[in-house]
Design a protein around this motif. Structure first.
Motif, PDB file in Angstrom:
ATOM      1  N   ASP A  15     -59.338  60.642  85.834  1.00 30.78           N
ATOM      2  CA  ASP A  15     -57.909  60.323  85.789  1.00 30.78           C
ATOM      3  C   ASP A  15     -57.684  58.811  85.873  1.00 30.78           C
ATOM      4  OD1 ASP A  15     -57.377  63.032  85.591  1.00 30.78           O
ATOM      5  OD2 ASP A  15     -56.857  63.249  87.713  1.00 30.78           O
ATOM      6  N   ALA A  16     -58.468  58.132  86.689  1.00 29.55           N
ATOM      7  CA  ALA A  16     -58.364  56.677  86.775  1.00 29.55           C
ATOM      8  C   ALA A  16     -58.724  56.040  85.434  1.00 29.55           C
ATOM      9  CB  ALA A  16     -59.268  56.142  87.877  1.00 29.55           C
ATOM     10  N   GLU A  17     -59.775  56.522  84.811  1.00 34.05           N
ATOM     11  CA  GLU A  17     -60.177  56.004  83.502  1.00 34.05           C
ATOM     12  C   GLU A  17     -59.097  56.262  82.460  1.00 34.05           C
ATOM     13  OE1 GLU A  17     -64.123  57.446  82.515  1.00 34.05           O
ATOM     14  OE2 GLU A  17     -64.830  56.899  84.522  1.00 34.05           O
ATOM     15  N   ARG A  18     -58.472  57.422  82.504  1.00 38.16           N
ATOM     16  CA  ARG A  18     -57.391  57.744  81.566  1.00 38.16           C
ATOM     17  C   ARG A  18     -56.212  56.791  81.778  1.00 38.16           C
ATOM     18  NH1 ARG A  18     -56.279  62.659  83.040  1.00 38.16           N
ATOM     19  NH2 ARG A  18     -58.164  63.428  82.079  1.00 38.16           N
ATOM     20  N   ALA A  19     -55.849  56.544  83.027  1.00 37.57           N
ATOM     21  CA  ALA A  19     -54.754  55.614  83.330  1.00 37.57           C
ATOM     22  C   ALA A  19     -55.105  54.203  82.860  1.00 37.57           C
ATOM     23  CB  ALA A  19     -54.453  55.622  84.829  1.00 37.57           C
ATOM     24  N   LEU A  20     -56.323  53.788  83.088  1.00 39.35           N
ATOM     25  CA  LEU A  20     -56.770  52.465  82.654  1.00 39.35           C
ATOM     26  C   LEU A  20     -56.810  52.344  81.135  1.00 39.35           C
ATOM     27  CD1 LEU A  20     -59.570  51.944  85.294  1.00 39.35           C
ATOM     28  CD2 LEU A  20     -57.497  50.540  85.066  1.00 39.35           C
ATOM     29  N   SER A  21     -57.103  53.432  80.458  1.00 42.51           N
ATOM     30  CA  SER A  21     -57.173  53.408  78.989  1.00 42.51           C
ATOM     31  C   SER A  21     -55.834  53.064  78.349  1.00 42.51           C
ATOM     32  CB  SER A  21     -57.676  54.748  78.451  1.00 42.51           C
ATOM     33  OG  SER A  21     -59.023  54.915  78.812  1.00 42.51           O
ATOM     34  N   ALA A  22     -54.737  53.311  79.043  1.00 40.35           N
ATOM     35  CA  ALA A  22     -53.426  52.902  78.530  1.00 40.35           C
ATOM     36  C   ALA A  22     -53.270  51.380  78.590  1.00 40.35           C
ATOM     37  CB  ALA A  22     -52.306  53.564  79.327  1.00 40.35           C
ATOM     38  N   CYS A  23     -54.062  50.751  79.426  1.00 39.47           N
ATOM     39  CA  CYS A  23     -54.021  49.294  79.576  1.00 39.47           C
ATOM     40  C   CYS A  23     -54.978  48.606  78.613  1.00 39.47           C
ATOM     41  CB  CYS A  23     -54.382  48.911  81.006  1.00 39.47           C
ATOM     42  SG  CYS A  23     -53.308  49.675  82.245  1.00 39.47           S
ATOM     43  N   CYS A  24     -56.126  49.208  78.394  1.00 43.32           N
ATOM     44  CA  CYS A  24     -57.146  48.696  77.476  1.00 43.32           C
ATOM     45  C   CYS A  24     -57.964  49.888  77.005  1.00 43.32           C
ATOM     46  CB  CYS A  24     -58.042  47.681  78.169  1.00 43.32           C
ATOM     47  SG  CYS A  24     -59.379  47.057  77.127  1.00 43.32           S
ATOM     48  N   LEU A  56     -67.261  42.010  78.217  1.00 44.09           N
ATOM     49  CA  LEU A  56     -67.310  43.173  77.323  1.00 44.09           C
ATOM     50  C   LEU A  56     -67.971  42.802  75.996  1.00 44.09           C
ATOM     51  CD1 LEU A  56     -66.145  46.034  77.825  1.00 44.09           C
ATOM     52  CD2 LEU A  56     -64.144  45.329  76.526  1.00 44.09           C
ATOM     53  N   PRO A  57     -68.956  43.559  75.555  1.00 43.63           N
ATOM     54  CA  PRO A  57     -69.556  43.290  74.242  1.00 43.63           C
ATOM     55  C   PRO A  57     -68.503  43.412  73.138  1.00 43.63           C
ATOM     56  CG  PRO A  57     -70.867  44.881  75.480  1.00 43.63           C
ATOM     57  CD  PRO A  57     -69.580  44.694  76.234  1.00 43.63           C
ATOM     58  N   TRP A  58     -68.681  42.631  72.076  1.00 45.79           N
ATOM     59  CA  TRP A  58     -67.683  42.611  71.016  1.00 45.79           C
ATOM     60  C   TRP A  58     -67.370  44.001  70.443  1.00 45.79           C
ATOM     61  CZ3 TRP A  58     -63.700  39.970  69.868  1.00 45.79           C
ATOM     62  CH2 TRP A  58     -63.018  40.268  68.689  1.00 45.79           C
ATOM     63  N   PRO A  59     -68.330  44.887  70.217  1.00 46.31           N
ATOM     64  CA  PRO A  59     -67.966  46.222  69.699  1.00 46.31           C
ATOM     65  C   PRO A  59     -66.971  46.963  70.595  1.00 46.31           C
ATOM     66  CG  PRO A  59     -70.305  45.875  69.417  1.00 46.31           C
ATOM     67  CD  PRO A  59     -69.793  44.722  70.268  1.00 46.31           C
ATOM     68  N   ASP A  60     -67.061  46.744  71.896  1.00 47.82           N
ATOM     69  CA  ASP A  60     -66.101  47.364  72.821  1.00 47.82           C
ATOM     70  C   ASP A  60     -64.729  46.704  72.718  1.00 47.82           C
ATOM     71  OD1 ASP A  60     -67.892  49.280  73.886  1.00 47.82           O
ATOM     72  OD2 ASP A  60     -68.760  47.745  75.182  1.00 47.82           O
ATOM     73  N   VAL A  61     -64.713  45.392  72.509  1.00 43.54           N
ATOM     74  CA  VAL A  61     -63.444  44.693  72.286  1.00 43.54           C
ATOM     75  C   VAL A  61     -62.814  45.222  70.996  1.00 43.54           C
ATOM     76  CG1 VAL A  61     -62.364  42.459  71.775  1.00 43.54           C
ATOM     77  CG2 VAL A  61     -64.144  42.616  73.549  1.00 43.54           C
ATOM     78  N   ALA A  62     -63.624  45.349  69.948  1.00 38.35           N
ATOM     79  CA  ALA A  62     -63.117  45.857  68.665  1.00 38.35           C
ATOM     80  C   ALA A  62     -62.554  47.266  68.822  1.00 38.35           C
ATOM     81  CB  ALA A  62     -64.223  45.825  67.612  1.00 38.35           C
ATOM     82  N   GLN A  63     -63.184  48.074  69.649  1.00 35.70           N
ATOM     83  CA  GLN A  63     -62.680  49.424  69.911  1.00 35.70           C
ATOM     84  C   GLN A  63     -61.313  49.356  70.591  1.00 35.70           C
ATOM     85  OE1 GLN A  63     -65.236  51.764  72.470  1.00 35.70           O
ATOM     86  NE2 GLN A  63     -64.416  53.680  71.664  1.00 35.70           N
TER      87      GLN A  63
END
Length: 167
Positions: A15-24, A56-63
């Motif tokens: 749930d924390a990861e889901r909430a954070l995913s709205a931020c990044c 963060l590695p660039w592929p993760d930034v691109a995601q």
């Protein structure tokens, strides 16, 4: 410690990861930031979030970039990130057709040049300011632009994390 931070610290990891995913929208970033809980205060959370984005590695930034609508396009949906995106881009979406057309053109030129969408901290900025920044950034080399994108993503993420803890 305020109630929203207490709430966030107490969430199950998914749930924390889901909430954070709205931020990044980088799953590895969300996982890392969630793993450092509990946070003593909001500043500790924001510092960790920024530090994790910096590494963060660039592929993760691109995601993470891929989850953002283009500047000038209205985000669809009722999810938290879509609602925030609409608020952040409100001044752009409400601009006149000539400016929106110029933004579409510069978006395509930028994507052709760099291979990802143009990302900018749009909150409170006028369409004209954003258009000028996009045109200026077309002159960057790829390495410079990646650092600019990372900085813009960090500003957006910090704003959204602050909203997560205050709304």
């Amino acid at each position: 410690m305020d109630q929203r931070l207490t709430w966030f610290n107490a969430l199950p990891a998914t749930d924390a990861e889901r909430a954070l995913s709205a931020c990044c929208a980088s799953p590895s970033w969300a996982r890392a930031v969630a793993a450092f809980r509990p946070y003593a205060d909001q500043q500790a959370l924001l510092r960790t979030a920024s530090d994790q984005l910096a590494g963060l590695p660039w592929p993760d930034v691109a995601q993470a970039l891929a989850a953002h609508p283009r500047i000038g396009q209205r985000a669809d949906g009722a999810e938290r990130d879509a609602v925030w995106s609409r608020r952040e881009q409100a001044r752009v979406v409400d601009s006149d057709e000539a400016v929106r057309s110029a933004l579409r053109e510069v978006n395509h030129a930028y994507e052709d040049r760099f291979g990802h969408l143009f990302l900018i901290f749009a909150n409170g900025r006028s369409s004209e300011e954003i258009l000028a920044a996009a045109r200026s950034r077309l002159g960057n080399d790829s390495a410079t632009e990646r650092e600019v994108v990372r900085a813009e993503l960090t500003r957006i993420t910090v704003l959204r994390l602050t909203r997560l803890l205050t709304e």
